[in-house]
Design a protein around this motif. Structure first.
Motif, short mmCIF file in Angstrom:
data_model
loop_
_atom_site.label_atom_id
_atom_site.label_comp_id
_atom_site.label_asym_id
_atom_site.label_seq_id
_atom_site.Cartn_x
_atom_site.Cartn_y
_atom_site.Cartn_z
N GLU A 238 -6.68 1.13 0.95
CA GLU A 238 -6.86 0.48 2.25
C GLU A 238 -8.06 -0.45 2.28
O GLU A 238 -8.09 -1.39 3.06
CB GLU A 238 -7.01 1.53 3.35
CG GLU A 238 -5.72 2.25 3.66
CD GLU A 238 -5.88 3.34 4.72
OE1 GLU A 238 -7.04 3.73 5.02
OE2 GLU A 238 -4.85 3.78 5.24
N GLN B 106 0.83 -1.21 0.00
CA GLN B 106 0.00 0.00 0.00
C GLN B 106 0.86 1.25 0.00
O GLN B 106 0.62 2.19 -0.77
CB GLN B 106 -0.93 0.00 1.22
CG GLN B 106 -1.99 -1.07 1.16
CD GLN B 106 -2.86 -1.09 2.42
OE1 GLN B 106 -2.66 -0.32 3.34
NE2 GLN B 106 -3.81 -1.99 2.44
N ARG C 108 -9.13 -2.65 0.14
CA ARG C 108 -8.72 -3.97 -0.33
C ARG C 108 -9.80 -4.72 -1.12
O ARG C 108 -9.59 -5.82 -1.56
CB ARG C 108 -8.23 -4.85 0.81
CG ARG C 108 -6.96 -4.33 1.43
CD ARG C 108 -6.41 -5.33 2.42
NE ARG C 108 -5.17 -4.87 2.94
CZ ARG C 108 -4.00 -5.39 2.63
NH1 ARG C 108 -3.92 -6.40 1.82
NH2 ARG C 108 -2.90 -4.91 3.14
N SER D 26 -14.72 -9.88 -3.44
CA SER D 26 -13.32 -9.52 -3.65
C SER D 26 -13.05 -9.34 -5.15
O SER D 26 -13.71 -9.95 -5.99
CB SER D 26 -12.39 -10.58 -3.07
OG SER D 26 -12.48 -11.78 -3.81
#
Length: 149
Positions: free
Chosen positions: A35, A4, A37, A106
């Motif tokens: 952040e 990151q 994800r 995801s």
């Protein structure tokens, strides 16, 4: 894949090289996306942004998203109307395949130069010049597959 911190540093460096401004709000939106994800919608971003900037409005987020997409720092996941951080900053011409899990939501980004080449060849055969392409593939990620067994 870059960490990151590496992605954020690279974004700042690219903006300096390109002579464009990564304003504090643009940076904050990028940080929130990195952040998170997972893919995140503009309104989810707005809610998170309001924690530190209560005056933030939808145009604030959309302007930041437009800038970040134009710089190649994020991708829009069209099928879910959400956004993810690009894991290969500075390579605007790359072909991204987004692997979207229909179970957990995801989104993983992967690259394949052979796929990009095949898409260019097919487009060329139709007299079409590709400006940008992102392939979205829906299915079930390995973690969700493991949970089902």
């Amino acid at each position: 894949m870059a960490s990151q911190a590496q992605l954020l540093l690279q974004a700042q460096q690219l903006c300096e090289q390109r002579g464009v401004r990564l304003t504090p709000q643009r940076l904050k939106v990028l940080v929130l996306i990195v952040e998170h994800r997972r893919s995140i919608s503009a309104y989810e971003l707005l809610d998170l942004l309001k924690v530190t900037e209560p005056q933030a409005k939808p145009p604030t987020v959309y302007r930041a998203l437009d800038f970040l997409m134009a710089q190649g720092f994020i991708h829009k996941v069209e099928s879910t109307n959400s956004y993810i951080a690009c894991c290969l900053l500075g390579h605007a011409e790359h072909c991204s395949q987004l692997l979207i899990c229909d179970e957990c939501g995801s989104v993983d980004e992967c690259h394949d130069e052979e796929l990009a080449k095949l898409l260019r060849i097919k487009a060329d055969s139709h007299g079409f010049k590709i400006a940008h392409h992102v392939v979205e593939s829906h299915g079930i990620c390995k973690d969700c597959q493991s949970d089902q067994q």
